[in-house]
Motif scaffolding. Structure first.
Motif, PDB file in Angstrom:
ATOM      1  N   LEU A 427       0.811  -1.210   0.000  1.00 28.06           N
ATOM      2  CA  LEU A 427       0.000   0.000   0.000  1.00 28.06           C
ATOM      3  C   LEU A 427       0.849   1.266   0.000  1.00 28.06           C
ATOM      4  CD1 LEU A 427      -2.973  -0.778   2.407  1.00 28.06           C
ATOM      5  CD2 LEU A 427      -2.979  -0.617  -0.075  1.00 28.06           C
ATOM      6  N   ALA A 428       1.877   1.306   0.836  1.00 29.00           N
ATOM      7  CA  ALA A 428       2.686   2.516   0.937  1.00 29.00           C
ATOM      8  C   ALA A 428       3.355   2.854  -0.382  1.00 29.00           C
ATOM      9  CB  ALA A 428       3.738   2.350   2.025  1.00 29.00           C
ATOM     10  N   GLU A 429       3.623   1.833  -1.203  1.00 28.93           N
ATOM     11  CA  GLU A 429       4.268   2.066  -2.484  1.00 28.93           C
ATOM     12  C   GLU A 429       3.271   2.391  -3.586  1.00 28.93           C
ATOM     13  OE1 GLU A 429       6.730  -1.182  -3.458  1.00 28.93           O
ATOM     14  OE2 GLU A 429       8.050  -0.971  -1.727  1.00 28.93           O
ATOM     15  N   SER A 430       2.165   1.643  -3.643  1.00 28.04           N
ATOM     16  CA  SER A 430       1.254   1.771  -4.777  1.00 28.04           C
ATOM     17  C   SER A 430       0.136   2.780  -4.543  1.00 28.04           C
ATOM     18  CB  SER A 430       0.628   0.405  -5.105  1.00 28.04           C
ATOM     19  OG  SER A 430      -0.133  -0.065  -4.003  1.00 28.04           O
ATOM     20  N   ASP A 431      -0.279   2.984  -3.292  1.00 22.04           N
ATOM     21  CA  ASP A 431      -1.394   3.885  -2.993  1.00 22.04           C
ATOM     22  C   ASP A 431      -1.150   4.492  -1.618  1.00 22.04           C
ATOM     23  OD1 ASP A 431      -3.800   5.185  -2.527  1.00 22.04           O
ATOM     24  OD2 ASP A 431      -4.975   3.655  -3.572  1.00 22.04           O
TER      25      ASP A 431
END
Length: 454
Positions: A427-431
């Motif tokens: 999540l932290a990377e993609s959204d």
């Protein structure tokens, strides 16, 4: 006048909330739900400016204006370079009259009515973008999920400079919509200008029949659910209720992220139904206009699917109309934390009025207000927590992405490994916004909530 009375055959006008003309043109509502009640007394909330005259008006149309119109009409017929028939001239005159009122009032021919129906039912042929006019420029308001536009990476606020080889600078919104329509399998080339980029880009999309499911759900982490609503269609409330039930079947629901980003709006009744899933009392939204039928109030019922689950609602500049109704109601009732960026700011209601020739008139007739009496028209809703869209990356070679659990032959925890799901870990990377929403929900569950708290 009760909601059941509003379903009588005499009431042929239909309310809807959407951001404007588009490849998907607005959305049509169903009959009013049981918790909607039209006002019979003057509202104590802030009202729109009212005319002292009757709706029909007492001023006769000046004869000079009628004569001028007839003169222009006749001169066009006699001297314009191409022959133009009377019907075309009259419809163009009507479109011009509506086009100068506001961006959401329009003349609907039979094709427009069909597009409206398709949008409501969730199936249409196109590329999947909601468009509008901003500062005279054709602008993408929102790409719909899982469509050619979304897969090509088109974003809200992208400016469309050309459609195939035709510049959009002097186009009306309706002309642009007509050009972007087409049969499944046909290609269309859009020239896009994005803020922050030096030069426009060409994007070729293939039209397809798009069947949109307006609701998606999944578990982000054990106990923490994700509910995505891409637009408000006629069955969105029912689908959202089923999604919440499915999430509860996975175990205790400790928190829920409601994602309304890039949601262009849609059916008013469905927006009310969705808000009602999380509220067990109080006002959801009310509308005020010049006509008595425009004054309505929608309140929550006691039948609530998730009245006490901690919530974060994600919004951004592509969240509009019906999406803003839901966000505003949950914010005013302190039922959820709003996170993201400021919403679009469409706070008006349109009615579709059938005409005797089979066409229709889409006319702005009211403004809507949140429970606290806020009109968000041209203002938008401010999130409680500002989180801009971003991407978190670890610098190469920093070593910060290595954990004990990543080491070969690491000792196992005596309580068993508690590995994060792939979805949660990415999540932290993609959204980034969604990742922050999940972190906030977990923080809300660190300490037990006090009895009677939200």
């Amino acid at each position: 006048m009760t909601a059941s009375q509003s379903r009588s055959p005499r009431l042929i006008v239909r309310h809807f909330l959407a951001m404007g003309m588009a490849l998907v043109i607005g959305a049509l509502t169903l009959p009013l739900p049981a918790h909607a009640q039209q006002s019979t007394q003057p509202s104590t909330q802030p009202s729109t400016q009212q005319s002292n005259q009757s709706p029909a008006g007492n001023n006769a149309l000046p004869v000079e204006d009628v004569q001028t119109f007839a003169e222009v009409f006749e001169r066009i017929k006699r001297t314009y370079v191409d022959e133009v028939d009377d019907t075309t001239l009259m419809r163009n005159a009507i479109r011009g009259m509506l086009g100068e009122l506001d961006p959401h009032s329009a003349y609907l021919d039979k094709d427009d009515f069909e597009a409206l129906r398709e949008t409501t039912e969730g199936e249409f042929s196109g590329v999947g973008i909601e468009v509008g006019m901003q500062e005279g420029q054709l602008t993408i308001i929102s790409p719909l999920d899982d469509t050619p536009a979304a897969r090509a990476g088109l974003q809200a606020q992208d400016r469309i400079l050309r459609i195939d080889d035709t510049p959009t600078e002097s186009m009306s919104l309706q002309e642009a919509v007509d050009m972007m329509r087409g049969d499944e399998g046909e290609d269309i080339r859009l020239t896009i200008m994005r803020e922050g980029e030096d030069a426009p880009r060409n994007v070729t999309l293939t039209r397809e029949t798009i069947q949109t499911e307006s609701v998606k759900h999944e578990l982000l982490s054990p106990g923490y659910g994700y509910l995505r609503i891409s637009q408000f269609q006629s069955r969105t409330g029912e689908q959202a209720r089923d999604a919440i039930a499915a999430l509860r079947e996975e175990g205790e629901l400790k928190g829920l992220v409601l994602d309304l980003r890039n949601n262009p709006g849609g059916v008013l009744d469905s927006a009310v139904d969705v808000a009602d899933l999380f509220l067990d009392s109080g006002l959801i939204v009310y509308t005020e206009g010049r006509l008595p039928d425009s004054d309505m109030r929608f309140s929550a019922s006691t039948q609530t699917s998730a009245p006490d689950v901690p919530m974060v609602v994600l919004i951004n500049g592509g969240s509009a109309s019906a999406a803003e109704i839901v966000a505003g109601a949950l914010q005013d009732q302190q039922r959820a934390v709003l996170m993201g960026t400021e919403s679009f700011g469409k706070g008006s209601v349109q009615q579709v009025l059938p005409l005797n020739n089979g066409d229709g008139l889409k006319l702005t007739t009211a403004l809507y207000y949140t429970p606290d009496g806020r009109s968000i028209q041209a203002q938008g809703i401010e999130p409680d927590v500002d989180v801009v869209r971003g991407r978190l990356e670890v610098a190469e070679g920093s070593g910060l992405n290595i954990r004990e659990a990543d080491l070969e032959n690491h000792l196992r925890n005596i309580n068993g490994d508690t590995e994060r799901t792939e979805r949660e870990a990415s999540l932290a990377e993609s959204d980034y916004q969604l990742g922050e929403a999940l972190n906030l929900l977990k923080a809300l569950n660190v300490l037990p909530r006090t009895q009677g708290g939200n």
